[in-house]
Design a protein around this motif. Structure first.
Motif, PDB file in Angstrom:
ATOM      1  N   SER A  80      55.544  20.294   7.360  1.00 32.52           N
ATOM      2  CA  SER A  80      55.171  19.336   6.325  1.00 32.52           C
ATOM      3  C   SER A  80      54.727  17.998   6.888  1.00 32.52           C
ATOM      4  O   SER A  80      53.860  17.338   6.299  1.00 32.52           O
ATOM      5  CB  SER A  80      56.350  19.113   5.369  1.00 32.52           C
ATOM      6  N   PHE A  81      55.306  17.585   8.012  1.00 32.23           N
ATOM      7  CA  PHE A  81      55.091  16.215   8.467  1.00 32.23           C
ATOM      8  C   PHE A  81      54.507  16.100   9.872  1.00 32.23           C
ATOM      9  O   PHE A  81      54.146  15.005  10.288  1.00 32.23           O
ATOM     10  CB  PHE A  81      56.415  15.444   8.416  1.00 32.23           C
ATOM     11  N   VAL A  82      54.417  17.190  10.631  1.00 30.93           N
ATOM     12  CA  VAL A  82      53.924  17.108  12.001  1.00 30.93           C
ATOM     13  C   VAL A  82      52.636  17.927  12.164  1.00 30.93           C
ATOM     14  O   VAL A  82      51.550  17.374  12.340  1.00 30.93           O
ATOM     15  CB  VAL A  82      54.990  17.575  13.017  1.00 30.93           C
ATOM     16  N   ALA A  83      52.728  19.239  12.137  1.00 26.08           N
ATOM     17  CA  ALA A  83      51.549  20.092  12.309  1.00 26.08           C
ATOM     18  C   ALA A  83      51.739  21.391  11.540  1.00 26.08           C
ATOM     19  O   ALA A  83      52.848  21.929  11.482  1.00 26.08           O
ATOM     20  CB  ALA A  83      51.301  20.390  13.787  1.00 26.08           C
ATOM     21  N   GLU A  84      50.658  21.874  10.968  1.00 21.26           N
ATOM     22  CA  GLU A  84      50.697  23.104  10.173  1.00 21.26           C
ATOM     23  C   GLU A  84      49.605  24.054  10.659  1.00 21.26           C
ATOM     24  O   GLU A  84      48.479  23.620  10.911  1.00 21.26           O
ATOM     25  CB  GLU A  84      50.499  22.785   8.695  1.00 21.26           C
ATOM     26  N   PRO A  85      49.920  25.336  10.806  1.00 23.87           N
ATOM     27  CA  PRO A  85      48.887  26.294  11.226  1.00 23.87           C
ATOM     28  C   PRO A  85      48.063  26.796  10.048  1.00 23.87           C
ATOM     29  O   PRO A  85      48.576  26.977   8.941  1.00 23.87           O
ATOM     30  CB  PRO A  85      49.708  27.422  11.850  1.00 23.87           C
ATOM     31  N   PHE A  86      46.795  27.025  10.288  1.00 18.73           N
ATOM     32  CA  PHE A  86      45.897  27.617   9.307  1.00 18.73           C
ATOM     33  C   PHE A  86      45.012  28.640  10.012  1.00 18.73           C
ATOM     34  O   PHE A  86      44.792  28.549  11.221  1.00 18.73           O
ATOM     35  CB  PHE A  86      45.000  26.562   8.648  1.00 18.73           C
TER      36      PHE A  86
ATOM     37  N   ASP B 210      39.644  32.154  13.881  1.00 20.04           N
ATOM     38  CA  ASP B 210      40.314  31.068  14.594  1.00 20.04           C
ATOM     39  C   ASP B 210      41.613  30.700  13.892  1.00 20.04           C
ATOM     40  O   ASP B 210      41.659  30.609  12.653  1.00 20.04           O
ATOM     41  CB  ASP B 210      39.418  29.822  14.648  1.00 20.04           C
ATOM     42  N   PHE B 211      42.648  30.489  14.653  1.00 22.85           N
ATOM     43  CA  PHE B 211      43.899  29.942  14.143  1.00 22.85           C
ATOM     44  C   PHE B 211      43.993  28.506  14.644  1.00 22.85           C
ATOM     45  O   PHE B 211      43.931  28.261  15.856  1.00 22.85           O
ATOM     46  CB  PHE B 211      45.097  30.757  14.642  1.00 22.85           C
ATOM     47  N   ILE B 212      44.108  27.565  13.726  1.00 22.22           N
ATOM     48  CA  ILE B 212      44.047  26.160  14.098  1.00 22.22           C
ATOM     49  C   ILE B 212      45.343  25.439  13.746  1.00 22.22           C
ATOM     50  O   ILE B 212      46.145  25.924  12.939  1.00 22.22           O
ATOM     51  CB  ILE B 212      42.865  25.456  13.395  1.00 22.22           C
ATOM     52  N   LEU B 213      45.547  24.287  14.386  1.00 19.16           N
ATOM     53  CA  LEU B 213      46.640  23.400  14.034  1.00 19.16           C
ATOM     54  C   LEU B 213      46.074  22.171  13.350  1.00 19.16           C
ATOM     55  O   LEU B 213      45.023  21.644  13.753  1.00 19.16           O
ATOM     56  CB  LEU B 213      47.422  22.978  15.285  1.00 19.16           C
ATOM     57  N   VAL B 214      46.788  21.722  12.320  1.00 18.02           N
ATOM     58  CA  VAL B 214      46.360  20.573  11.535  1.00 18.02           C
ATOM     59  C   VAL B 214      47.404  19.473  11.640  1.00 18.02           C
ATOM     60  O   VAL B 214      48.587  19.712  11.398  1.00 18.02           O
ATOM     61  CB  VAL B 214      46.152  20.978  10.053  1.00 18.02           C
ATOM     62  N   ASN B 215      46.964  18.296  12.028  1.00 16.06           N
ATOM     63  CA  ASN B 215      47.828  17.123  12.118  1.00 16.06           C
ATOM     64  C   ASN B 215      48.181  16.670  10.703  1.00 16.06           C
ATOM     65  O   ASN B 215      47.309  16.257   9.946  1.00 16.06           O
ATOM     66  CB  ASN B 215      47.097  16.014  12.882  1.00 16.06           C
ATOM     67  N   LYS B 216      49.484  16.714  10.354  1.00 14.92           N
ATOM     68  CA  LYS B 216      49.899  16.406   8.993  1.00 14.92           C
ATOM     69  C   LYS B 216      50.247  14.934   8.773  1.00 14.92           C
ATOM     70  O   LYS B 216      50.502  14.531   7.639  1.00 14.92           O
ATOM     71  CB  LYS B 216      51.099  17.270   8.600  1.00 14.92           C
TER      72      LYS B 216
ATOM     73  N   ASP C 135      43.681  14.818  -2.296  1.00 15.50           N
ATOM     74  CA  ASP C 135      43.654  16.256  -2.031  1.00 15.50           C
ATOM     75  C   ASP C 135      43.646  16.601  -0.547  1.00 15.50           C
ATOM     76  O   ASP C 135      43.615  17.774  -0.169  1.00 15.50           O
ATOM     77  CB  ASP C 135      42.425  16.896  -2.697  1.00 15.50           C
ATOM     78  N   LEU C 136      43.656  15.588   0.323  1.00 15.46           N
ATOM     79  CA  LEU C 136      43.680  15.835   1.758  1.00 15.46           C
ATOM     80  C   LEU C 136      44.995  16.466   2.184  1.00 15.46           C
ATOM     81  O   LEU C 136      46.064  16.122   1.674  1.00 15.46           O
ATOM     82  CB  LEU C 136      43.486  14.526   2.529  1.00 15.46           C
ATOM     83  N   ARG C 137      44.918  17.374   3.159  1.00 18.35           N
ATOM     84  CA  ARG C 137      46.114  18.008   3.722  1.00 18.35           C
ATOM     85  C   ARG C 137      46.378  17.564   5.154  1.00 18.35           C
ATOM     86  O   ARG C 137      47.519  17.515   5.593  1.00 18.35           O
ATOM     87  CB  ARG C 137      45.961  19.522   3.687  1.00 18.35           C
ATOM     88  N   GLY C 138      45.317  17.263   5.904  1.00 16.42           N
ATOM     89  CA  GLY C 138      45.503  16.841   7.275  1.00 16.42           C
ATOM     90  C   GLY C 138      44.228  16.986   8.084  1.00 16.42           C
ATOM     91  O   GLY C 138      43.181  17.403   7.581  1.00 16.42           O
ATOM     92  N   LYS C 139      44.327  16.642   9.362  1.00 19.27           N
ATOM     93  CA  LYS C 139      43.195  16.652  10.277  1.00 19.27           C
ATOM     94  C   LYS C 139      43.312  17.809  11.264  1.00 19.27           C
ATOM     95  O   LYS C 139      44.298  17.925  11.987  1.00 19.27           O
ATOM     96  CB  LYS C 139      43.153  15.323  11.043  1.00 19.27           C
ATOM     97  N   ALA C 140      42.310  18.683  11.289  1.00 15.05           N
ATOM     98  CA  ALA C 140      42.296  19.810  12.223  1.00 15.05           C
ATOM     99  C   ALA C 140      41.979  19.287  13.622  1.00 15.05           C
ATOM    100  O   ALA C 140      41.048  18.499  13.804  1.00 15.05           O
ATOM    101  CB  ALA C 140      41.253  20.835  11.796  1.00 15.05           C
ATOM    102  N   PHE C 141      42.761  19.746  14.621  1.00 11.25           N
ATOM    103  CA  PHE C 141      42.539  19.198  15.953  1.00 11.25           C
ATOM    104  C   PHE C 141      42.581  20.225  17.077  1.00 11.25           C
ATOM    105  O   PHE C 141      42.116  19.941  18.184  1.00 11.25           O
ATOM    106  CB  PHE C 141      43.570  18.094  16.255  1.00 11.25           C
ATOM    107  N   LEU C 142      43.086  21.445  16.847  1.00 10.18           N
ATOM    108  CA  LEU C 142      43.243  22.376  17.961  1.00 10.18           C
ATOM    109  C   LEU C 142      43.131  23.822  17.503  1.00 10.18           C
ATOM    110  O   LEU C 142      43.643  24.187  16.443  1.00 10.18           O
ATOM    111  CB  LEU C 142      44.608  22.161  18.623  1.00 10.18           C
ATOM    112  N   ILE C 143      42.446  24.642  18.321  1.00 10.12           N
ATOM    113  CA  ILE C 143      42.441  26.099  18.122  1.00 10.12           C
ATOM    114  C   ILE C 143      43.515  26.677  19.039  1.00 10.12           C
ATOM    115  O   ILE C 143      43.441  26.550  20.257  1.00 10.12           O
ATOM    116  CB  ILE C 143      41.069  26.699  18.483  1.00 10.12           C
ATOM    117  N   TRP C 144      44.537  27.285  18.449  1.00  9.96           N
ATOM    118  CA  TRP C 144      45.637  27.797  19.270  1.00  9.96           C
ATOM    119  C   TRP C 144      45.588  29.315  19.447  1.00  9.96           C
ATOM    120  O   TRP C 144      46.298  29.869  20.294  1.00  9.96           O
ATOM    121  CB  TRP C 144      46.993  27.380  18.700  1.00  9.96           C
ATOM    122  N   MET C 145      44.709  29.988  18.685  1.00  9.58           N
ATOM    123  CA  MET C 145      44.564  31.439  18.817  1.00  9.58           C
ATOM    124  C   MET C 145      43.269  31.852  18.140  1.00  9.58           C
ATOM    125  O   MET C 145      42.800  31.193  17.206  1.00  9.58           O
ATOM    126  CB  MET C 145      45.756  32.160  18.188  1.00  9.58           C
ATOM    127  N   HIS C 146      42.677  32.938  18.643  1.00 11.05           N
ATOM    128  CA  HIS C 146      41.528  33.527  17.964  1.00 11.05           C
ATOM    129  C   HIS C 146      41.691  35.039  17.973  1.00 11.05           C
ATOM    130  O   HIS C 146      41.906  35.640  19.035  1.00 11.05           O
ATOM    131  CB  HIS C 146      40.215  33.156  18.645  1.00 11.05           C
TER     132      HIS C 146
END
Length: 263
Positions: free
Chosen positions: A63-69, A84-90, A234-245
Motif C-alpha cells: 500500500s505504501f512502498v511498492a506494488e507489483p503489476f 512484463d511484471f513491473i513494480l510501482v512506487n506507491k 485516480d493515480l496509483r503510483g509511478k512505474a519504475f522497474l521491470i522485475w520479471m517478464h
C-alpha cells in the motif's frame, strides 16, 4: 487486482482483531480455566497470531512502498511489453489508503514523462498504465502522428522498424522513434498501415488537478485522446522497474528484461 487488495485488508484486520482480543481477554480466561494445566490455544487464534504479522507487513509494503503489476496489453510498447511484471512506487505522489485510494499524505506530483498506474475514470475497478504527457495548464495537441506541447511540436528521431515477438509480434513493421518529450525522451511506435480516423487527433488544455496521458504505442492505445483527462485522485503510483517478464508464446522468461528501469 482490486479483489486481492480487499481480501488482504479484510484478512489483516480480522487476524489482527482476533490476536488483540486473545491478548487482552481470551488468553487470561483460558489460563484461569486451565488452572495448573497448560491452556490449549484455539486453532483460530493460533493461525491469527502466525499470519497477522506477515499480512500486516505485506499490506504496508504493497500500500505504501511498492506494488507489483502485470502488463496485459500492448498500449505501452515498446517501453513495456505484454508479460512484463513491473513494480510501482506507491509513495512518489503521496500515501493513499488501500481500497478507496484516498490520499492522506502529499509527497509529490507526477512529472512530465512519468509512467503512471491509475484507475481510469470510465473503468474505476481496473488498473491502467500510460505516460504523462500534459501537466495541469498545458495545451496538448496531436496531429499527423506528432505531439504538440504548448504550441511546439516534439522532435522524433527515427530508429528503424520495430521487430516484435511473442504476443507483441503483430506490431512488427511499425516505425520505431524516440520522442523528445522535454526532460524524458522515450521510444514510441507509429503505424503507417492503419486507418486515419483511429489516431485520436485534437487539441486539449489540461485543467487543474488533472493530467493528459498517452500510451507509447500511439496507434493502439485508449488514452486521454479518447476519454479525457486523468484526475489526480485516480493515480496509483509511478512505474519504475521491470522485475520479471513471462510470455509463453515467446519462449517464457526473457532474462534480458529483468531489472530494467522504465524510461
Amino acid at each position: 487486482m482490486r479483489w486481492f487488495e480487499i481480501a488482504l485488508v479484510v484478512l489483516t484486520l480480522s487476524s489482527g482483531i482476533i490476536w488483540l482480543l486473545d491478548r487482552l481477554f481470551l488468553a487470561r480466561r483460558r489460563a484461569e480455566r486451565a488452572g495448573l494445566l497448560e491452556p490449549k490455544e484455539p486453532v483460530l487464534v493460533d493461525y491469527a497470531k502466525a499470519f497477522f504479522p506477515v499480512l500486516a507487513v505485506v499490506l504496508c509494503l504493497r500500500s505504501f512502498v511498492a506494488e507489483p503489476f502485470r502488463i496485459p496489453s500492448s498500449s505501452m510498447m515498446p517501453t513495456l511489453l505484454i508479460g512484463d511484471f513491473i513494480l510501482v512506487n506507491k509513495f512518489a505522489y503521496g500515501l493513499r489508503l488501500p481500497i478507496n485510494n484516498r490520499k492522506f499524505l502529499d509527497l509529490g506530483e507526477p512529472a512530465r514523462g512519468d509512467v503512471v498506474v491509475f484507475h481510469p475514470p470510465q473503468h474505476p475497478e481496473q488498473d491502467w498504465i500510460k505516460r504523462v504527457v500534459g501537466l495541469p495548464g498545458d495545451t496538448v495537441a496531436y496531429r499527423d502522428d506528432t505531439v504538440y506541447l504548448n504550441g511546439q511540436p516534439l522532435r522524433y528521431d527515427p530508429r528503424g522498424r520495430y521487430v516484435g515477438r511473442g504476443r507483441g509480434a503483430d506490431a512488427s513493421g511499425a516505425k520505431l522513434l524516440t520522442e523528445q518529450l522535454p526532460g524524458r525522451p522515450h521510444p514510441v511506435l507509429e503505424r503507417d498501415d492503419l486507418p486515419y480516423f483511429i489516431q485520436g487527433e485534437g487539441e486539449w488544455t489540461v485543467p487543474a488537478g488533472h493530467y493528459f496521458v498517452m500510451g507509447d504505442n500511439r496507434d493502439n492505445s485508449e488514452d486521454s485522446r479518447f476519454w479525457g483527462f486523468l484526475p489526480e485522485a485516480d493515480l496509483r503510483g509511478k512505474a519504475f522497474l521491470i522485475w520479471m517478464h513471462w510470455d509463453g508464446s515467446a519462449g517464457g522468461v526473457d532474462f534480458d528484461r529483468i531489472g530494467s528501469r522504465i524510461p
